[in-house]
Structures are given as C-alpha cells and as structure tokens.
Design a protein around this motif. Structure first.
Motif, PDB file in Angstrom:
ATOM      1  N   VAL A   1       0.839  -1.204   0.000  1.00  0.00           N
ATOM      2  CA  VAL A   1       0.000   0.000   0.000  1.00  0.00           C
ATOM      3  C   VAL A   1       0.871   1.249   0.000  1.00  0.00           C
ATOM      4  N   ILE A   2       1.933   1.237   0.782  1.00  0.00           N
ATOM      5  CA  ILE A   2       2.834   2.392   0.832  1.00  0.00           C
ATOM      6  C   ILE A   2       3.487   2.620  -0.524  1.00  0.00           C
ATOM      7  N   PHE A   3       3.960   1.566  -1.164  1.00  0.00           N
ATOM      8  CA  PHE A   3       4.571   1.705  -2.481  1.00  0.00           C
ATOM      9  C   PHE A   3       3.556   2.162  -3.523  1.00  0.00           C
ATOM     10  N   LEU A   4       2.344   1.668  -3.432  1.00  0.00           N
ATOM     11  CA  LEU A   4       1.298   2.061  -4.378  1.00  0.00           C
ATOM     12  C   LEU A   4       0.999   3.550  -4.269  1.00  0.00           C
ATOM     13  N   ILE A   5       0.803   4.027  -3.063  1.00  0.00           N
ATOM     14  CA  ILE A   5       0.496   5.444  -2.864  1.00  0.00           C
ATOM     15  C   ILE A   5       1.684   6.314  -3.269  1.00  0.00           C
ATOM     16  N   SER A   6       2.882   5.896  -2.902  1.00  0.00           N
ATOM     17  CA  SER A   6       4.075   6.671  -3.269  1.00  0.00           C
ATOM     18  C   SER A   6       4.236   6.745  -4.786  1.00  0.00           C
ATOM     19  N   GLY A   7       4.031   5.635  -5.450  1.00  0.00           N
ATOM     20  CA  GLY A   7       4.142   5.623  -6.901  1.00  0.00           C
ATOM     21  C   GLY A   7       3.109   6.504  -7.576  1.00  0.00           C
ATOM     22  N   LEU A   8       1.883   6.456  -7.082  1.00  0.00           N
ATOM     23  CA  LEU A   8       0.834   7.304  -7.658  1.00  0.00           C
ATOM     24  C   LEU A   8       1.139   8.782  -7.455  1.00  0.00           C
ATOM     25  N   LEU A   9       1.628   9.129  -6.274  1.00  0.00           N
ATOM     26  CA  LEU A   9       1.981  10.526  -6.020  1.00  0.00           C
ATOM     27  C   LEU A   9       3.130  10.987  -6.908  1.00  0.00           C
ATOM     28  N   LEU A  10       4.124  10.139  -7.102  1.00  0.00           N
ATOM     29  CA  LEU A  10       5.253  10.522  -7.941  1.00  0.00           C
ATOM     30  C   LEU A  10       4.869  10.610  -9.412  1.00  0.00           C
ATOM     31  N   LEU A  11       3.938   9.769  -9.847  1.00  0.00           N
ATOM     32  CA  LEU A  11       3.467   9.876 -11.236  1.00  0.00           C
ATOM     33  C   LEU A  11       2.615  11.116 -11.434  1.00  0.00           C
ATOM     34  N   TRP A  12       1.828  11.453 -10.414  1.00  0.00           N
ATOM     35  CA  TRP A  12       0.909  12.577 -10.515  1.00  0.00           C
ATOM     36  C   TRP A  12       1.668  13.897 -10.548  1.00  0.00           C
ATOM     37  N   LYS A  13       2.573  14.078  -9.607  1.00  0.00           N
ATOM     38  CA  LYS A  13       3.370  15.305  -9.538  1.00  0.00           C
ATOM     39  C   LYS A  13       4.784  14.966  -9.083  1.00  0.00           C
ATOM     40  N   PRO A  14       5.685  14.706 -10.010  1.00  0.00           N
ATOM     41  CA  PRO A  14       7.044  14.324  -9.597  1.00  0.00           C
ATOM     42  C   PRO A  14       7.830  15.448  -8.931  1.00  0.00           C
ATOM     43  N   ASP A  15       7.473  16.705  -9.192  1.00  0.00           N
ATOM     44  CA  ASP A  15       8.203  17.820  -8.590  1.00  0.00           C
ATOM     45  C   ASP A  15       7.432  18.458  -7.429  1.00  0.00           C
ATOM     46  N   MET A  16       6.572  17.673  -6.815  1.00  0.00           N
ATOM     47  CA  MET A  16       5.717  18.169  -5.748  1.00  0.00           C
ATOM     48  C   MET A  16       6.541  18.470  -4.492  1.00  0.00           C
ATOM     49  N   ARG A  17       6.225  19.579  -3.861  1.00  0.00           N
ATOM     50  CA  ARG A  17       6.857  19.929  -2.592  1.00  0.00           C
ATOM     51  C   ARG A  17       6.046  19.314  -1.460  1.00  0.00           C
ATOM     52  N   ILE A  18       6.733  18.661  -0.546  1.00  0.00           N
ATOM     53  CA  ILE A  18       6.071  17.928   0.528  1.00  0.00           C
ATOM     54  C   ILE A  18       5.305  18.868   1.455  1.00  0.00           C
ATOM     55  N   ASP A  19       5.890  20.030   1.774  1.00  0.00           N
ATOM     56  CA  ASP A  19       5.207  20.935   2.698  1.00  0.00           C
ATOM     57  C   ASP A  19       3.896  21.461   2.119  1.00  0.00           C
ATOM     58  N   LEU A  20       3.871  21.711   0.807  1.00  0.00           N
ATOM     59  CA  LEU A  20       2.619  22.159   0.185  1.00  0.00           C
ATOM     60  C   LEU A  20       1.596  21.024   0.120  1.00  0.00           C
ATOM     61  N   ALA A  21       2.062  19.806  -0.103  1.00  0.00           N
ATOM     62  CA  ALA A  21       1.149  18.664  -0.154  1.00  0.00           C
ATOM     63  C   ALA A  21       0.503  18.428   1.205  1.00  0.00           C
ATOM     64  N   ILE A  22       1.287  18.534   2.265  1.00  0.00           N
ATOM     65  CA  ILE A  22       0.744  18.349   3.614  1.00  0.00           C
ATOM     66  C   ILE A  22      -0.258  19.452   3.933  1.00  0.00           C
TER      67      ILE A  22
END
Length: 63
Positions: free
Chosen positions: A7-28
């Motif tokens: 589940v962790i790998f699935l969610i991480s992969g989806l997030l990286l495909l969706w926005k690979p340059d996403m900033r963690i602080d903005l996502a939180i």
C-alpha cells in the motif's frame, strides 16, 4: 507487513506519477485543508472500517 508495504509503495508511486516535482510541505498543507473542510468524511471512513466483517482464523482440525 507485506500488504502494508504494498500500500505504501502504491500510494508513493501514484503521487510521484501525478506530480514528480511536488513539494512535501505544500502537499501536507493541502491535505490538512482538505480534511478541515471535509471532516465528516473521516466519520464515513471510520464507519466503513468498523462495518467490515472480521476475518476469523480457522483452527487446524485434528485428525
């Protein structure tokens, strides 16, 4: 353990495909704003979780 890692790998992969340059602080911050606006959704998810039947482990039969 294997299921949780999947589940962790699935969610991480989806997030990286969706926005690979996403900033963690903005996502939180976006997640917190979403949950502040939609807090009753947590009750719904908790209810669904509690209504699922528990899996019973079957005891091995003695021969």
């Amino acid at each position: 353990m294997k299921y949780r890692a999947g589940v962790i790998f699935l969610i991480s992969g989806l997030l990286l495909l969706w926005k690979p340059d996403m900033r963690i602080d903005l996502a939180i911050e976006q997640c917190l704003l979403f949950f502040m606006d939609n807090w009753p959704l947590l009750f719904i998810l908790l209810g669904i979780f509690l209504l699922q039947p528990k899996k019973k482990k079957s005891k091995p039969r003695k021969s």
